[in-house]
Scaffold this active site. Structure first.
Site, short mmCIF file in Angstrom:
data_model
loop_
_atom_site.label_atom_id
_atom_site.label_comp_id
_atom_site.label_asym_id
_atom_site.label_seq_id
_atom_site.Cartn_x
_atom_site.Cartn_y
_atom_site.Cartn_z
N GLY A 24 0.81 -1.20 0.00
CA GLY A 24 0.00 0.00 0.00
C GLY A 24 0.85 1.25 0.00
O GLY A 24 2.04 1.22 -0.31
N GLY A 25 0.24 2.36 0.36
CA GLY A 25 0.95 3.62 0.32
C GLY A 25 2.07 3.71 1.33
O GLY A 25 3.07 4.39 1.09
N GLY A 27 3.14 0.73 3.40
CA GLY A 27 3.79 -0.51 3.80
C GLY A 27 3.14 -1.72 3.16
O GLY A 27 2.43 -1.61 2.16
N ASN A 28 3.40 -2.88 3.77
CA ASN A 28 2.93 -4.15 3.23
C ASN A 28 1.62 -4.57 3.90
O ASN A 28 1.36 -4.26 5.07
CB ASN A 28 3.98 -5.23 3.44
CG ASN A 28 5.27 -4.92 2.71
OD1 ASN A 28 5.23 -4.40 1.60
ND2 ASN A 28 6.41 -5.21 3.33
N VAL A 29 0.84 -5.35 3.14
CA VAL A 29 -0.40 -5.93 3.66
C VAL A 29 -0.24 -7.45 3.60
O VAL A 29 0.07 -8.01 2.53
CB VAL A 29 -1.63 -5.49 2.84
CG1 VAL A 29 -2.90 -6.09 3.44
CG2 VAL A 29 -1.73 -3.97 2.81
N ASP A 145 -7.12 8.83 -3.66
CA ASP A 145 -6.29 7.83 -4.34
C ASP A 145 -7.15 6.66 -4.83
O ASP A 145 -6.77 5.50 -4.70
CB ASP A 145 -5.20 7.33 -3.39
CG ASP A 145 -4.10 6.57 -4.14
OD1 ASP A 145 -3.96 6.80 -5.36
OD2 ASP A 145 -3.42 5.75 -3.51
#
Length: 757
Positions: A24-25, A27-29, A145
């Site tokens: 994502g904007g 970090g990680n998911v 976004d």
């Protein structure tokens, strides 16, 4: 979000770390799975190198997520106990519901969606995202976004549900409702954000319009492969109603206010959404989203009107054209037929509207009787609900169907198949060629559905005809049985009449009446009519069986399926080429497949319409036979009534004659065999004294029966002589006979005489 391989196994109590869902904007998911309950959640964690400003944004995203509650906004979850300790920094983790359908970008990238999503999927998406944006804006939040990567899919009870995620760039409105900072995805960015100007919620309108356009067509509306600076300088030249700025194969930039072809929308939705996109993609922020009817920010209400349309799709089997009509809830079928006549020239009385199963639309039900909810099929069905229009004034159908016009780029490669194109040009053109072959196959399937609907309707009419044939046969058998009985009975009566003439009893009128009855029943029966109708129905049945046995009478695959699969494979190989192999090339192979598909389409259409013409002829024969069978059955029922009436009349005449004769005998014997002797029968005057009163009391209305009775009275003297001879011969044995039939009281005698009268 992009999908990534599985990560090294890590656990936190019952929770086990699975694969990375995307980035994502901030970090990680990552997906986590509870091995005890089976629950799944998505955990978003920040990168360590975030700037202080972005760290503040991250904390704001968590605050926003935790207070939002909407079915189309991904829901926050509690971070499992102890999992925060696994974070790579001191920033809090964000736990969210896990949506197993992946993101919209992954869905759009499927080969099948190269020219846009299916109609049902588009309507569902627009409904869900509009609802989510409304909710965010009502809560004074701008997403900023919005893009396919930030929309995930979750399987609901009836359909796919779309949810907005990643509010990392979301901004809460200040008191002035203006914002001045942004770092987001440029391809879906509103012009004012690129220009770093103040902005409002209308930036989400631009992103939503861009997203909607891509879902409809398969590509972004404004020069998708250009760099931001050149893009901005060129696109800002568009008019307020332009929704497409594209580059053709010659490199010429073109502006257009019309929805590009191809797409999967029907004509009404394409037109309405075209107007709506003009609202959403207006360059000037203050004019963006302003609807002529609903005013500023009225774009959502305008979209509601589009999504709530009730549409009837009519496939004109004469021309192969699909006509789409918005209908009101209570609009009558007759009103719809009037609109169809205006578009097709087919008179209302000649229009036959059939559903796929061959059922005729009921005139007493509204026009909406054939509509199903296209938003509940997840957009997976290839076809809309069609009603098939037939012209009953036509006895045969000519092949008037031609393939749809091709997109401009496809027409160009058809003329110059050896022309070299860049990889991105080839990817777009080849996708459109594949879509064109798909469209040919679907159009052919729809025409075949129409032919099968006509066949199903023929079978329904044939079933009614068969039932009437059985009823006709049953009625004919019953009538024949009664006729045979009547004819046999009257023959016996005539034979017995000839035998008794030896005693001198004759009646010309009675004999004439019986002869007339015999001639009358000869006109009954309708055996020849029944035979002719049965022969015609058997011939029709043979024709129908031949139609059913024909391969085109059933759903067929064949060449178009094969060609479509070959085109798909060529397109797949092109799409999956490594980046270092994405060079220029020609389109000869794809053009060859398209030309073969067009030839196959035209051949199949000729066969379909030949079959349809035969079906129409058979149906016409069935419709002609139905009233004739009904008429013959009606006539046979009338004949049956005639036979019964004649039988009753003849029996009444016989009984009238017998009663008169019996009354002459009972008078002298006084009802007692002991007192009966020849002397009682030796007075003709006494015997003749009673019949006159009986005759006088006969009703005047039945003149013919009265004449017969009068003639019978005249014959009584002859009958008395015969009876006297019989009595003399059997005088000694009278006491041994059963004379109970003569034991009648005076009231009974009077009753019989009255009945005789």
């Amino acid at each position: 979000m992009s999908w990534s391989p599985s990560l090294p196994t890590q656990t936190c109590g019952a929770w086990e770390m699975k694969e990375r869902l995307g980035t994502g904007g901030f970090g990680n998911v990552i997906r986590w799975h509870n091995q005890v309950t089976g629950e799944q959640i998505a955990i978003k964690q920040c990168r360590q190198e975030l700037s202080p400003k972005n760290r503040d944004r991250w904390c704001l995203e968590i605050q926003i997520m935790r207070r939002l509650n909407h079915p189309n906004v991904v829901a926050a979850r509690d971070v499992p106990e102890g999992m925060q300790n696994l974070a790579p920094n001191d920033l809090p983790l964000l736990a969210m519901e896990y949506c197993q359908g992946g993101d919209l970008r992954r869905y759009l990238n499927q080969f099948e969606n190269c020219c846009g999503l299916r109609e049902g999927a588009i309507l569902t998406l627009l409904s869900d995202i509009a609802s989510a944006l409304r909710y965010l804006h009502e809560n004074r939040i701008i997403h900023r976004d919005l893009k396919p990567e930030n929309i995930v899919l979750q399987q609901g009870e009836k359909r796919l549900i779309h949810k907005i995620i990643d509010l990392g760039y979301a901004k809460e409105l200040d008191q002035g409702s203006l914002c001045t900072s942004f770092v987001g995805t440029l391809q879906y960015l509103a012009p004012e954000l690129l220009e770093q100007q103040k902005y409002t919620v209308t930036v989400d309108y631009w992103s939503f319009g861009t997203l909607a356009f891509e879902c409809i067509t398969g590509f972004r509306p404004f020069l998708p492969n250009w760099q931001p600076v050149q893009w901005h300088s060129k696109v800002r030249q568009k008019s307020e109603v332009d929704i497409v700025v594209s580059e053709d194969l010659n490199g010429t930039v073109k502006f257009s206010s019309s929805s590009p072809f191809p797409n999967n929308l029907n004509s009404v939705l394409a037109e309405r959404l075209e107007k709506w996109l003009q609202l959403m993609l207006t360059w000037q922020p203050r004019q963006r989203g302003v609807d002529p009817q609903y005013g500023p920010n009225g774009c959502f209400r305008a979209l509601d009107d589009i999504l709530n349309l009730k549409l009837v799709h009519i496939l004109n089997m004469v021309t192969g054209t699909i006509h789409t009509y918005p209908v009101m809830e209570d609009e009558s079928l007759q009103s719809l037929k009037t609109r169809i006549r205006e578009d097709t020239g087919i008179l209302e009385t000649d229009q036959e509207l059939l559903q796929e199963a061959g059922l005729v639309l009921l005139p007493d039900k509204p026009a909406t009787q054939c509509i199903s909810d296209s938003k509940t099929n997840e957009g997976l069905t290839l076809d809309m609900d069609l009603v098939f229009l037939f012209d009953n004034s036509k006895m045969s159908y000519e092949t008037q169907i031609t393939p749809r016009p091709q997109p401009e780029s496809v027409s160009c490669v058809l003329q110059e198949p050896k022309r070299n194109l860049s990889f991105f040009q080839m990817r777009k053109v080849w996708g459109q060629v594949w879509h064109s072959i798909q469209t040919l196959k679907e159009d052919c399937n729809r025409l075949q559905q129409g032919q099968r609907a006509a066949m199903m309707n023929l079978l329904r009419n044939n079933s009614c005809l068969s039932k009437m044939k059985n009823a006709m046969a049953s009625t004919a058998q019953q009538l024949k049985a009664k006729l045979d009985f009547f004819k046999t009975s009257i023959q016996i009566d005539l034979e017995k009449y000839r035998e008794q003439t030896e005693f001198g009893i004759t009646s010309d009128k009675l004999l004439l009446a019986w002869r007339e009855m015999e001639q009358a029943v000869e006109q009954c029966g309708r055996e020849n009519d029944v035979k002719v109708l049965v022969e015609r129905m058997m011939a029709l049945q043979t024709d129908i069986v031949d139609l059913q046995r024909s391969p085109m009478g059933r759903k067929q695959g064949g060449t178009l399926d094969d060609l479509e699969e070959q085109a798909r494979e060529l397109y797949r190989r092109l799409r999956e080429k490594p980046r270092d192999q994405r060079t220029e090339g020609d389109s000869q192979d794809m053009v060859r497949l398209l030309l073969q598909a067009i030839q196959s389409f035209e051949k199949k259409v000729r066969v379909i319409y030949s079959q349809l013409s035969k079906t129409v002829v058979c149906k016409q024969k069935a419709l002609e036979l139905l009233p004739k069978v009904e008429e013959v059955v009606r006539l046979m029922n009338e004949d049956e009534k005639t036979v019964v009436r004649l039988q009753e009349k003849r029996q009444k005449e016989l009984w009238n004659l017998l009663k008169i004769a019996c009354s002459k005998v009972r008078g002298p014997v006084s009802g007692s065999p002991d007192s009966m002797n020849v002397s009682r029968l030796s007075h003709p005057g006494h015997l003749m004294s009673q019949p006159s009163s009986a005759c006088d009391s006969l009703p005047d209305s039945d003149k013919k029966s009265e004449e017969l009775v009068a003639e019978a009275h005249a014959l009584c003297s002859r009958l008395e002589s015969a009876l006297q001879d019989t009595v003399k011969q059997q005088d000694r044995s009278f006491t041994t006979l059963d004379w109970s039939w003569l034991q009648m009281e005076d009231e009974e005698r009077c009753g019989l005489e009255q009945a005789c009268d």
